[in-house]
Design an enzyme around this catalytic site. Structure first.
Site, PDB file in Angstrom:
ATOM      1  N   SER A   1      57.012  43.325  32.603  1.00  0.00           N
ATOM      2  CA  SER A   1      56.274  43.004  31.378  1.00  0.00           C
ATOM      3  C   SER A   1      57.078  43.400  30.139  1.00  0.00           C
ATOM      4  O   SER A   1      57.119  42.672  29.143  1.00  0.00           O
ATOM      5  CB  SER A   1      54.945  43.762  31.347  1.00  0.00           C
ATOM      6  OG  SER A   1      54.093  43.266  32.348  1.00  0.00           O
TER       7      SER A   1
ATOM      8  N   ASP B   1      47.881  43.316  39.476  1.00  0.00           N
ATOM      9  CA  ASP B   1      48.965  42.884  40.361  1.00  0.00           C
ATOM     10  C   ASP B   1      49.021  43.687  41.656  1.00  0.00           C
ATOM     11  O   ASP B   1      49.719  43.309  42.592  1.00  0.00           O
ATOM     12  CB  ASP B   1      50.307  42.972  39.627  1.00  0.00           C
ATOM     13  CG  ASP B   1      50.395  41.935  38.511  1.00  0.00           C
ATOM     14  OD1 ASP B   1      49.748  40.877  38.618  1.00  0.00           O
ATOM     15  OD2 ASP B   1      51.106  42.191  37.520  1.00  0.00           O
TER      16      ASP B   1
ATOM     17  N   ARG C   1      45.555  34.804  45.379  1.00  0.00           N
ATOM     18  CA  ARG C   1      45.843  36.079  46.070  1.00  0.00           C
ATOM     19  C   ARG C   1      44.662  36.625  46.860  1.00  0.00           C
ATOM     20  O   ARG C   1      44.853  37.514  47.685  1.00  0.00           O
ATOM     21  CB  ARG C   1      46.370  37.127  45.076  1.00  0.00           C
ATOM     22  CG  ARG C   1      47.797  36.835  44.666  1.00  0.00           C
ATOM     23  CD  ARG C   1      48.397  37.927  43.804  1.00  0.00           C
ATOM     24  NE  ARG C   1      49.762  37.567  43.451  1.00  0.00           N
ATOM     25  CZ  ARG C   1      50.414  38.021  42.393  1.00  0.00           C
ATOM     26  NH1 ARG C   1      49.819  38.870  41.566  1.00  0.00           N
ATOM     27  NH2 ARG C   1      51.647  37.644  42.157  1.00  0.00           N
TER      28      ARG C   1
HETATM   29  C1  S3P Z   1      51.218  40.416  32.623  1.00  0.00           C
HETATM   30  C2  S3P Z   1      49.850  40.433  32.663  1.00  0.00           C
HETATM   31  C3  S3P Z   1      49.062  40.145  33.876  1.00  0.00           C
HETATM   32  C4  S3P Z   1      49.899  40.288  35.142  1.00  0.00           C
HETATM   33  C5  S3P Z   1      51.255  39.654  35.022  1.00  0.00           C
HETATM   34  C6  S3P Z   1      52.034  40.195  33.837  1.00  0.00           C
HETATM   35  C7  S3P Z   1      51.886  40.674  31.333  1.00  0.00           C
HETATM   36  O1  S3P Z   1      48.554  38.838  33.785  1.00  0.00           O
HETATM   37  O2  S3P Z   1      49.215  39.736  36.248  1.00  0.00           O
HETATM   38  O3  S3P Z   1      52.023  39.898  36.202  1.00  0.00           O
HETATM   39  O4  S3P Z   1      53.109  40.950  31.329  1.00  0.00           O
HETATM   40  O5  S3P Z   1      51.208  40.588  30.301  1.00  0.00           O
HETATM   41  P1  S3P Z   1      47.167  38.540  32.995  1.00  0.00           P
HETATM   42  O6  S3P Z   1      47.248  39.288  31.737  1.00  0.00           O
HETATM   43  O7  S3P Z   1      47.109  37.071  32.776  1.00  0.00           O
HETATM   44  O8  S3P Z   1      46.097  39.034  33.922  1.00  0.00           O
END
Ligand code: S3P
Length: 425
Positions: A21, A311, A342
């Site tokens: 992220s 996740d 998932r």
């Molecule tokens: C992420 C937010 C999550 C996560 C993804 C990365 C991010 O998704 O599942 O792997 O970097 O902001 P969502 O915010 O859509 O749930």
């Protein structure tokens, strides 16, 4: 790939790969600054390379890319160019969703597409609120990629997030930077706040009052980013340490952002011993986590906790099989819209390994304690399902034939070299 049970206990120190992220945000936000953005210890994976590809298509140069340091040079937001071609975000939902906000103020046409999985994922969640601000954006069938965005001028105002999603929140925050007036985003369930921390560190006028975040239009200053380890990648090893008796794992230099440690809180609730030590509190907390095995008991994860471990939920199903009593995850229908469905992929694959698990529209329930057998499983192109199944194989009792390990390169290219360095078969 054939995988075999490990002999316990599992004792290791792990430095997980760079946080996905944070690397995505460092790369994408570089396009909104003028000059060089240095990124130390980035995650170099298929997903983060999709973000590099996106900013390069807009005229940002990748000046240096070694293992420890990337340098991106941007001509400044107002000098970004219209890409010559359709831009592929590959498998990366983060690239695609954050890009829609990044592009909202760009004068030009951008067409975003992705692989088979990404083209099936819901995009109305960014299209609808951006349209409400006056951005010209449209997608296939109203809500899927390919998507076309013709940025320019758009309003600020107020939006309420329809889904608890850091990606959608981030897209709107970025759009707020190029709006004609301040933008307030109402977030009912807190999600990871890396973007807010980045924007503040880069000089944006951003404030939070309870569930409302307000960002004022403005340009960003380049900010050197030191990327910590990814707690979601470390979670695979943490799960193994929590399952295999007498294990002890030290996870070094990992993001402890409050929106990212929900899995470790669940592990603690299930009975594992977890110790955190914060080595750097700001701008985004970083530190070490020690996980020590102790007998596990079942727990319940409900909607308000879901964003904090979205996740890692497939791993909670695996832990449930080794815990005393029932483990239940509810309020997690969002899991159906990830790189694979998932809920379905976790249930089908654990079933293949002999685990009895009940599927709900918004989650699953597992009765413990069970013994995992060998069998044939298929990750279906989903990196996190592939790694969960590799951990299941290590903790099981029979040979597992795992199809689809190549997807792991999306977030953790060195996963199997780490796995093999610790495997004791
Ligand atoms: C992420 C937010 C999550 C996560 C993804 C990365 C991010 O998704 O599942 O792997 O970097 O902001 P969502 O915010 O859509 O749930």
């Amino acid at each position: 790939m054939q995988l075999y049970p490990w002999k316990g206990p599992f004792r290791a120190r792990v430095q997980p790969p760079g946080d996905k992220s944070i690397t995505h945000r460092a790369v994408l936000l570089s396009a909104m600054t003028v000059g060089d953005t240095e990124i130390f210890d980035p995650l170099d994976s298929l997903d983060t390379r999709a973000s590099v590809n996106l900013v390069q298509s807009l005229g940002v140069e990748l000046r240096e890319s070694t293992t420890n340091r990337w340098v991106l040079r941007s001509p400044g937001y107002d000098n970004l160019k219209e890409p010559d071609d359709v831009v592929s975000c590959a498998n990366s939902g983060t690239t695609m969703r954050l890009a829609t906000g990044l592009l909202a103020g760009l004068n030009g046409l951008v067409i975003l597409t992705g692989d088979n999985s990404l083209r099936e994922r819901p995009m109305a969640r960014v299209i609808d609120p951006l349209r409400a601000l006056g951005v010209s954006i449209t997608g296939r069938g109203g809500g899927r990629a390919p998507m076309a965005i013709r940025g320019g001028s758009h309003r600020g105002g107020q939006v309420t997030l329809a889904v608890a999603s850091a990606q959608v929140k981030s897209a709107l925050l970025l759009a707020g930077l190029t709006a004609s007036e301040p933008l307030t985003i109402e977030e009912n369930l807190p999600t990871r706040d890396h973007t807010e921390r980045f924007l503040q560190a880069m000089g944006a006028d951003l404030s939070r009052e309870g569930t409302r975040i307000t960002v004022k239009p403005g340009r960003l200053e380049a900010y050197p980013v030191a990327v910590p380890g990814d707690p979601s990648s470390a979670a695979f090893w943490a799960a193994l340490a929590a399952i295999v008796p007498d294990s002890e794992l030290v996870i070094e230099h990992v993001s402890l952002n409050p929106g990212r440690i929900g899995f470790y809180q669940v592990l603690e609730r299930m009975g594992a011993s977890i110790e955190y030590s914060v080595t750097q509190p700001k701008p985004d907390p970083v530190g070490d986590i020690v996980v020590r095995w102790s007998p596990l008991k079942g727990t319940t994860v409900s909607a308000s906790q879901v964003p904090g471990l979205i996740d890692e939920l497939p791993l909670v199903a695996l832990l449930g099989a080794f815990a005393q009593g029932t483990t239940e995850v509810r309020g997690a229908a969002e899991l159906r819209f990830k790189e694979s469905d998932r809920i379905a992929s976790t249930v089908a694959n654990l079933n293949q390994l002999g685990v009895r698990i009940e599927e709900f529209p918004d989650g699953f329930a597992i009765m413990g304690k069970q013994t995992l057998q060998g069998g044939l499983v298929d990750a279906g192109g989903d990196h996190r399902i592939a790694m969960m199944l590799a951990v299941a194989a290590a903790a099981g009792t029979g040979a597992v034939d795992l199809i689809g390990t190549e997807a792991i390169a999306i977030s953790y290219p060195q996963f199997f070299s780490d796995y093999l360095s610790w495997a004791s078969v």
